[in-house]
Design a protein around this motif. Structure first.
Motif: not given
Length: 193
Positions: A32-37
């Motif tokens: 689970r990684r946060k998506q970049s802007e």
């Protein structure tokens, strides 16, 4: 005459997978990684392109046109996409899908202000009347699409049953557009394209 002719199942799979919080595969839940802007903005742009059936160069040209216009760039871009002839034919209920609407326009079944137009990207302006050509009114595809279609869903289009056409009253407001690109208008404020 450019249009996406690649595998539609990949796009459908991407839409289904976007509802989950993790990527596909057996290790998907562990990564689970946060998506970049940038990733979020790119996904919104791709969603709009696939929804309206526009390729990259047409989308870029529409974006540049929207950036020069007054108002919020993302909202103006959505208004320009909604005012394309193939999309107006779809919104009028003359065709069941945007691809079918594009085909009806390309095969010269649609008139704008009484003249046959076969360019799907034609920009419909407020006050123009989009209708089915007289010879094509009895086509089964058109009759099946119009059967039971609710024409009061879109307040910027006025339907005339006798003429089998509609009048494009005004550019739609962002709240009236039913597409699920809510963050698109906010995302496109910054130039990602």
């Amino acid at each position: 005459m450019a249009r996406y002719i690649g595998p539609k199942s990949k796009i459908a799979r991407r839409k289904v997978l976007s509802r989950r919080n993790f990527p596909p595969g057996q290790h998907g839940q562990n990564r689970r990684r946060k998506q970049s802007e940038y990733a979020v903005m790119l996904a919104e742009k791709q969603k709009a392109k696939y929804t309206y059936g526009v390729l990259e160069r047409q989308f870029r040209n529409l974006f540049e046109k929207a950036a020069k216009a007054e108002g919020i760039t993302g909202e103006v871009l959505l208004q320009l996409l909604e005012s394309r002839l193939d999309n107006v034919v779809f919104r009028l209920g003359i065709a069941p899908t945007r691809a079918a609407a594009r085909q009806l326009v390309g095969h010269k079944h649609i008139t704008v202000d009484g003249k046959v137009v076969n360019i799907p990207s034609f920009q419909v302006k407020p006050g123009m009347i989009v209708a089915v050509r007289e010879k094509s009114k009895s086509l089964e595809v058109i009759e099946a699409a119009l059967a039971g279609f609710n024409h009061s869903k879109y307040p910027w289009i006025e339907w005339d049953e006798a003429q089998k056409g509609g009048k494009f009253l005004h550019m739609p407001e962002r709240a009236d557009i039913p597409e699920n690109s809510q963050s698109l208008s906010c995302t496109l404020r910054t130039k990602i394209i």
